[in-house]
Motif scaffolding. Sequence first.
Motif, PDB file in Angstrom:
ATOM      1  N   SER A   1       0.839  -1.192   0.000  1.00 22.07           N
ATOM      2  CA  SER A   1       0.000   0.000   0.000  1.00 22.07           C
ATOM      3  C   SER A   1       0.873   1.240   0.000  1.00 22.07           C
ATOM      4  O   SER A   1       1.914   1.279   0.669  1.00 22.07           O
ATOM      5  N   ASP A   2       0.436   2.252  -0.727  1.00 26.72           N
ATOM      6  CA  ASP A   2       1.162   3.521  -0.731  1.00 26.72           C
ATOM      7  C   ASP A   2       1.086   4.215   0.624  1.00 26.72           C
ATOM      8  O   ASP A   2       1.893   5.093   0.935  1.00 26.72           O
ATOM      9  N   ALA A   3       0.111   3.813   1.451  1.00 27.53           N
ATOM     10  CA  ALA A   3      -0.081   4.456   2.743  1.00 27.53           C
ATOM     11  C   ALA A   3       0.922   3.981   3.788  1.00 27.53           C
ATOM     12  O   ALA A   3       1.110   4.644   4.808  1.00 27.53           O
ATOM     13  N   LEU A   4       1.562   2.839   3.551  1.00 26.69           N
ATOM     14  CA  LEU A   4       2.521   2.298   4.510  1.00 26.69           C
ATOM     15  C   LEU A   4       3.927   2.391   3.929  1.00 26.69           C
ATOM     16  O   LEU A   4       4.171   1.947   2.812  1.00 26.69           O
ATOM     17  N   PRO A   5       4.861   2.944   4.700  1.00 23.93           N
ATOM     18  CA  PRO A   5       6.229   3.077   4.181  1.00 23.93           C
ATOM     19  C   PRO A   5       6.936   1.746   3.987  1.00 23.93           C
ATOM     20  O   PRO A   5       7.798   1.617   3.128  1.00 23.93           O
ATOM     21  N   GLU A   6       6.595   0.754   4.804  1.00 22.22           N
ATOM     22  CA  GLU A   6       7.245  -0.548   4.710  1.00 22.22           C
ATOM     23  C   GLU A   6       6.172  -1.618   4.524  1.00 22.22           C
ATOM     24  O   GLU A   6       5.609  -2.134   5.479  1.00 22.22           O
ATOM     25  N   ALA A   7       5.846  -1.910   3.287  1.00 20.62           N
ATOM     26  CA  ALA A   7       4.837  -2.923   2.978  1.00 20.62           C
ATOM     27  C   ALA A   7       5.300  -3.683   1.751  1.00 20.62           C
ATOM     28  O   ALA A   7       4.888  -3.410   0.636  1.00 20.62           O
ATOM     29  N   GLU A   8       6.178  -4.645   1.975  1.00 20.31           N
ATOM     30  CA  GLU A   8       6.802  -5.381   0.883  1.00 20.31           C
ATOM     31  C   GLU A   8       6.289  -6.812   0.784  1.00 20.31           C
ATOM     32  O   GLU A   8       6.940  -7.662   0.206  1.00 20.31           O
ATOM     33  N   GLY A   9       5.121  -7.088   1.385  1.00 21.05           N
ATOM     34  CA  GLY A   9       4.597  -8.448   1.353  1.00 21.05           C
ATOM     35  C   GLY A   9       4.905  -9.165   2.650  1.00 21.05           C
ATOM     36  O   GLY A   9       4.158  -9.066   3.628  1.00 21.05           O
ATOM     37  N   ALA A  10       6.010  -9.915   2.706  1.00 20.34           N
ATOM     38  CA  ALA A  10       6.423 -10.577   3.940  1.00 20.34           C
ATOM     39  C   ALA A  10       6.838  -9.519   4.960  1.00 20.34           C
ATOM     40  O   ALA A  10       7.452  -8.508   4.615  1.00 20.34           O
ATOM     41  N   HIS A  11       6.514  -9.755   6.222  1.00 20.42           N
ATOM     42  CA  HIS A  11       6.758  -8.721   7.234  1.00 20.42           C
ATOM     43  C   HIS A  11       6.935  -9.360   8.605  1.00 20.42           C
ATOM     44  O   HIS A  11       6.713 -10.567   8.789  1.00 20.42           O
ATOM     45  N   ALA A  12       7.349  -8.543   9.568  1.00 22.24           N
ATOM     46  CA  ALA A  12       7.468  -8.972  10.962  1.00 22.24           C
ATOM     47  C   ALA A  12       7.177  -7.784  11.864  1.00 22.24           C
ATOM     48  O   ALA A  12       7.483  -6.637  11.516  1.00 22.24           O
ATOM     49  N   TRP A  13       6.590  -8.066  13.001  1.00 21.48           N
ATOM     50  CA  TRP A  13       6.333  -7.026  14.000  1.00 21.48           C
ATOM     51  C   TRP A  13       6.328  -7.683  15.376  1.00 21.48           C
ATOM     52  O   TRP A  13       6.701  -8.845  15.524  1.00 21.48           O
ATOM     53  N   ALA A  14       5.929  -6.954  16.398  1.00 24.24           N
ATOM     54  CA  ALA A  14       5.937  -7.469  17.762  1.00 24.24           C
ATOM     55  C   ALA A  14       4.566  -7.286  18.388  1.00 24.24           C
ATOM     56  O   ALA A  14       3.750  -6.482  17.930  1.00 24.24           O
ATOM     57  N   GLU A  15       4.313  -8.042  19.459  1.00 24.92           N
ATOM     58  CA  GLU A  15       3.123  -7.864  20.278  1.00 24.92           C
ATOM     59  C   GLU A  15       3.544  -7.752  21.729  1.00 24.92           C
ATOM     60  O   GLU A  15       4.472  -8.452  22.174  1.00 24.92           O
ATOM     61  N   ALA A  16       2.897  -6.876  22.468  1.00 29.28           N
ATOM     62  CA  ALA A  16       3.150  -6.701  23.893  1.00 29.28           C
ATOM     63  C   ALA A  16       1.889  -7.054  24.662  1.00 29.28           C
ATOM     64  O   ALA A  16       0.774  -6.773  24.210  1.00 29.28           O
ATOM     65  N   HIS A  17       2.059  -7.671  25.826  1.00 25.65           N
ATOM     66  CA  HIS A  17       0.906  -8.058  26.642  1.00 25.65           C
ATOM     67  C   HIS A  17       0.708  -7.039  27.762  1.00 25.65           C
ATOM     68  O   HIS A  17       1.587  -6.843  28.605  1.00 25.65           O
ATOM     69  N   LEU A  18      -0.461  -6.391  27.747  1.00 24.31           N
ATOM     70  CA  LEU A  18      -0.800  -5.373  28.734  1.00 24.31           C
ATOM     71  C   LEU A  18      -1.977  -5.871  29.563  1.00 24.31           C
ATOM     72  O   LEU A  18      -2.971  -6.369  29.017  1.00 24.31           O
ATOM     73  N   THR A  19      -1.865  -5.718  30.859  1.00 20.44           N
ATOM     74  CA  THR A  19      -2.839  -6.301  31.781  1.00 20.44           C
ATOM     75  C   THR A  19      -4.272  -5.920  31.448  1.00 20.44           C
ATOM     76  O   THR A  19      -5.184  -6.753  31.492  1.00 20.44           O
ATOM     77  N   ASP A  20      -4.501  -4.682  31.098  1.00 19.61           N
ATOM     78  CA  ASP A  20      -5.868  -4.207  30.871  1.00 19.61           C
ATOM     79  C   ASP A  20      -6.398  -4.508  29.471  1.00 19.61           C
ATOM     80  O   ASP A  20      -7.601  -4.322  29.222  1.00 19.61           O
ATOM     81  N   TYR A  21      -5.528  -4.957  28.557  1.00 22.65           N
ATOM     82  CA  TYR A  21      -5.942  -5.114  27.161  1.00 22.65           C
ATOM     83  C   TYR A  21      -5.650  -6.488  26.576  1.00 22.65           C
ATOM     84  O   TYR A  21      -6.257  -6.875  25.579  1.00 22.65           O
ATOM     85  N   GLY A  22      -4.717  -7.217  27.133  1.00 25.26           N
ATOM     86  CA  GLY A  22      -4.243  -8.442  26.497  1.00 25.26           C
ATOM     87  C   GLY A  22      -3.128  -8.120  25.514  1.00 25.26           C
ATOM     88  O   GLY A  22      -2.404  -7.134  25.657  1.00 25.26           O
ATOM     89  N   TRP A  23      -2.994  -8.932  24.470  1.00 25.75           N
ATOM     90  CA  TRP A  23      -1.939  -8.743  23.478  1.00 25.75           C
ATOM     91  C   TRP A  23      -2.314  -7.648  22.485  1.00 25.75           C
ATOM     92  O   TRP A  23      -3.429  -7.619  21.968  1.00 25.75           O
ATOM     93  N   ILE A  24      -1.357  -6.750  22.226  1.00 23.00           N
ATOM     94  CA  ILE A  24      -1.527  -5.682  21.240  1.00 23.00           C
ATOM     95  C   ILE A  24      -0.296  -5.662  20.346  1.00 23.00           C
ATOM     96  O   ILE A  24       0.843  -5.742  20.822  1.00 23.00           O
ATOM     97  N   GLY A  25      -0.497  -5.528  19.044  1.00 17.44           N
ATOM     98  CA  GLY A  25       0.602  -5.497  18.095  1.00 17.44           C
ATOM     99  C   GLY A  25       1.204  -4.108  17.946  1.00 17.44           C
ATOM    100  O   GLY A  25       0.497  -3.095  18.046  1.00 17.44           O
TER     101      GLY A  25
END
Length: 275
Positions: A195-219
Motif C-alpha cells: 500500500s502507498d499508505a505504509l512506508p514498509e509494505a513489501e509483502g512478507a513482514h514482521a512485527w511485535a506484540e506486547a501483553h498489557l494487563t488491561d488489554y491483552g496482546w496488542i501489536g
Amino acid sequence: MRIRISHSITYAYDEPVRQLTQILRLTPRDHDGQHVMSWRIEPTVDGNLRAGQDAHGNIVHTFSADGPISDLAIHVGGVIETLDLAGVIRGTIERVPPEVFRRDTLLTTPDDALRDFAMTATRADATPLAKMHALTEALHDLLACDRSGQRTGVGAAAAFAAGGGIPQDLAHIFMTCARQLGIPARYVSGYVAQSDALPEAEGAHAWAEAHLTDYGWIGFDCANGLCPIDTHVRIAAGLDFSDAAPVRGARKGGSGENLAVLVSARAANAQLANQ
C-alpha cells in the motif's frame, strides 16, 4: 479488507539432494481480526506433507521428500479477510502464559545502550500502553528499515548499534526494550498488503506484540510506526524469530544451493477472492 497472498520459495541445487525436510510456518489461522477464506501449500516435487502445531499454537507443516532433487519450489497462498482492531489481538490460541515472554533470548539480549534507550524513550509515570506507543514512535523515528529482505541474523543489540535493519530486527529491538520495562513481548511473522499508505509494505513482514494487563496482546509495527491494522495478516508468533521462522530445513546432499523468494500481498476485490 480481503488480501490475496502469493508466496513462492524456489531452490535449485548444483548437486542433487538425496533427502530433504522442510518445516513450514506459513499458514495463518482464524482469530477475531482475520478469517482464512482459502489457503494452500503446494510443493512441486512428490513427497509427504504433514500438518501439526507447535508449542505456541502456530500451524506447522512438515514436508519431506527423497531425491534425487535438482530443484524444488513451494508455492503458498490464498485469500484472507481482515478487520482493523487497532492492533488488539483476540481469539488466538494461547498455550504459553504471558510471563514467559519476559525472558531474554539470544536475539533479544539487551546491552547497556538498549537498557538506557528503553528508559529514556518512555516516561516512568506513563501507563504501560503509553510506554509501548512511545517506544514504537521512538524506534520508528530513530532506526532505518532495510528493504533488502535479506535476513541479518544479528541480535537486537547489534541491530540497534547499526542504526536499523530489516523489520525482523526492529521487532527484536522493540521486544528487548519492552521486556526491560517488565512487559511481556513476542515476535510475529506475517504479511502486509502492499500500500502507498505504509512506508514498509513489501509483502512478507514482521512485527511485535506486547501483553498489557488491561488489554491483552496488542501489536506494534515499528517499521511502519503503527499498530497493525487490516493490512496485516498474522501467521506465527514466538519468543523471537527462531520460534516463528517461515521456513527451516535440513537436507542430505544438495551442495550449491540457490534460493529465490517472491512474495505478493495485495488487496483483492470480492470477485477475485471468490474465483
